[in-house]
Design a protein around this motif. Structure first.
Motif, PDB file in Angstrom:
ATOM      1  N   UNK A   1       0.633  -1.236  -0.246  1.00  0.00           N
ATOM      2  CA  UNK A   1      -0.130   0.022   0.272  1.00  0.00           C
ATOM      3  C   UNK A   1       0.930   1.445  -0.082  1.00  0.00           C
ATOM      4  N   UNK A   2       0.482   2.355  -0.583  1.00  0.00           N
ATOM      5  CA  UNK A   2       1.183   3.681  -0.960  1.00  0.00           C
ATOM      6  C   UNK A   2       1.443   4.491   0.682  1.00  0.00           C
ATOM      7  N   UNK A   3       0.552   4.257   1.654  1.00  0.00           N
ATOM      8  CA  UNK A   3       0.808   4.429   2.833  1.00  0.00           C
ATOM      9  C   UNK A   3       2.311   3.772   3.388  1.00  0.00           C
ATOM     10  N   UNK A   4       1.975   2.551   3.723  1.00  0.00           N
ATOM     11  CA  UNK A   4       2.507   1.824   3.983  1.00  0.00           C
ATOM     12  C   UNK A   4       4.379   1.598   3.313  1.00  0.00           C
ATOM     13  N   UNK A   5       4.162   2.303   2.175  1.00  0.00           N
ATOM     14  CA  UNK A   5       5.261   2.421   1.703  1.00  0.00           C
ATOM     15  C   UNK A   5       6.102   3.744   1.757  1.00  0.00           C
ATOM     16  N   UNK A   6       4.765   4.662   2.304  1.00  0.00           N
ATOM     17  CA  UNK A   6       5.569   6.248   2.908  1.00  0.00           C
ATOM     18  C   UNK A   6       5.691   6.231   4.093  1.00  0.00           C
ATOM     19  N   UNK A   7       4.873   5.483   4.719  1.00  0.00           N
ATOM     20  CA  UNK A   7       5.746   5.443   6.536  1.00  0.00           C
ATOM     21  C   UNK A   7       7.161   4.766   6.482  1.00  0.00           C
ATOM     22  N   UNK A   8       7.770   3.602   5.555  1.00  0.00           N
ATOM     23  CA  UNK A   8       8.069   3.423   4.809  1.00  0.00           C
ATOM     24  C   UNK A   8      10.292   3.829   4.631  1.00  0.00           C
ATOM     25  N   UNK A   9      10.027   5.402   4.245  1.00  0.00           N
ATOM     26  CA  UNK A   9      11.266   5.801   3.883  1.00  0.00           C
ATOM     27  C   UNK A   9      11.804   6.658   4.739  1.00  0.00           C
ATOM     28  N   UNK A  10      12.636   5.663   5.091  1.00  0.00           N
ATOM     29  CA  UNK A  10      14.359   5.834   5.995  1.00  0.00           C
ATOM     30  C   UNK A  10      14.370   7.346   5.900  1.00  0.00           C
ATOM     31  N   UNK A  11      15.227   7.343   4.400  1.00  0.00           N
ATOM     32  CA  UNK A  11      16.185   8.837   4.213  1.00  0.00           C
ATOM     33  C   UNK A  11      16.281   9.517   2.364  1.00  0.00           C
ATOM     34  N   UNK A  12      16.548  10.761   2.542  1.00  0.00           N
ATOM     35  CA  UNK A  12      16.885  10.826   0.676  1.00  0.00           C
ATOM     36  C   UNK A  12      18.051  11.705   0.614  1.00  0.00           C
TER      37      UNK A  12
END
Length: 392
Positions: free
Chosen positions: A178-189
């Motif tokens: 899910x897009x919501x889960x992916x967004x919460x997994x973003x650690x750094x950039x």
């Protein structure tokens, strides 16, 4: 947001999958995994892709002295396959598949790169076609050691401002998360080779690991290609570190529960110890003996779990060192400081070791309390035995 669409050019979908082939697990059981695991993992993926030749790789039988080494039974480290362009009904663009299996000291690595070659007008795909890179989630392999997904692609300048959103959607479509889960997994950039890079999966919390890199210039992608052959070992050390830390958290909670039991048992000793100069009753003596048995059983389990925690600390230290050595090599090859990855060493890997060090310090105190409790009960039983002997 559901109507958000975009296009990427010459996308590459890399999958780095790892499996322990020899060693001892946390339950002290021997691990032994045959090289056939490579074929058992690779063949179902090719079958799901549908437009690549099947049963095309053979594994070598001999074991060279130095590791890592390629597992292919050829003089080449990897093999490159072209998709079957004659299948017009598939409505798939021309693709290539790079296969690179390796054996390390105690682990296997299967690196796959499914990509659309850079060709004018034909290397462009939109959001909907990203799913074709991972039909039926065939690339997602259930393995204890872990898996890293790497997406690389070119973006046009007018899309470069939306690179974070595009990266989230790429992983959402590709991995069916899910897009919501992916967004919460973003650690750094940050940046790598003058290109945007995003990393997903918090080392302290999540064994999931994915990286997305967007290029705007061909020369930048070529720099990544130069170091591609070193990436499997770098990601292998990454997974060994975060796996060891994840296992240490399980033992941390186990020790925490054991400390609570120890404190309760020691408290029960104090409540029972009201005899002073009187002799223990038979019931009181039995209670002490039962408590002693519980503490002795706890002592063995507690010591083993404490030893596991020390093992995980050493594992993280060793693989952090290996990670540093491999990163140094990649920095030399690319003539780039690769600060994005270097920061992990100082920011995360050391922090994980320090956390376990603090845990060990705390739980060693629990070991002291446990041993004192055992000594106290033994002392009380011995005193009572001496009183009985005098009476007799």
């Amino acid at each position: 947001m559901n109507d958000f669409d975009f296009e990427v050019y010459a996308p590459n979908f890399h999958s780095f999958t790892f499996k322990v082939h020899t060693g001892i697990d946390k339950n002290l059981q021997t691990i032994s995994c045959d090289r056939k695991w490579i074929l058992d993992t690779y063949n179902p993926i090719v079958e799901q892709l549908g437009d690549f030749p099947r049963d095309t790789i053979k594994l070598r039988e001999e074991t060279p002295k130095n590791t890592p080494f390629s597992l292919l039974d050829y003089r080449k480290n990897a093999r490159l396959f072209d998709s079957d362009n004659g299948n017009l009904e598939s409505n798939k663009p021309r693709r290539k598949l790079l296969v690179y299996p390796q054996q390390f000291d105690d682990s296997y690595s299967l690196s796959l790169d499914l990509f659309i070659p850079e060709t004018p007008e034909t290397d462009k795909i939109n959001r909907e076609k990203i799913k074709q890179f991972n039909p039926n989630n065939c690339f997602q392999i259930d393995t204890e050691l872990g898996q890293t997904f790497l997406i690389t692609a070119f973006l046009e300048e007018n899309n470069s401002q939306n690179y974070e959103k595009i990266a989230n959607y790429c992983l959402h479509e590709l991995l069916s998360i899910s897009l919501e889960e992916i967004e919460t997994k973003l650690y750094r950039q940050g940046e790598i080779f003058d290109s945007n890079i995003l990393e997903y999966g918090y080392p302290k919390e999540d064994e999931f690991h994915a990286v997305v890199v967007f290029f705007t210039d061909k020369s930048n992608s070529e720099k990544l290609e130069e170091v591609y052959w070193e990436l499997p070992s770098l990601f292998l050390y990454h997974h060994k570190i975060i796996n060891a830390y994840a296992d240490s958290r399980l033992d941390y909670h186990k020790l925490d529960n054991q400390v609570a039991k120890i404190e309760n048992l020691v408290s029960s000793i104090k409540k029972q110890d009201n005899t002073k100069n009187s002799q223990l009753s038979e019931l009181e003596l039995d209670n002490y003996k039962d408590t002693l048995k519980e503490l002795l059983n706890l002592s063995l389990d507690y010591s083993q779990t404490l030893r596991n925690l020390q093992y995980y600390q050493n594992t993280i230290a060793i693989n952090s060192h290996n990670y540093q050595i491999k990163l140094n090599k990649i920095q030399t090859i690319s003539n780039n400081d690769l600060d994005f990855f270097a920061r992990l060493i100082d920011k995360e890997w050391i922090t994980l070791q320090e956390q376990i060090k603090a845990d060990l310090s705390y739980f060693n105190q629990g070991n002291i309390i446990l041993n004192r409790g055992i000594e106290t009960i033994r002392g009380l039983i011995e005193i009572d035995q001496a009183k009985s002997d005098r009476l007799r």
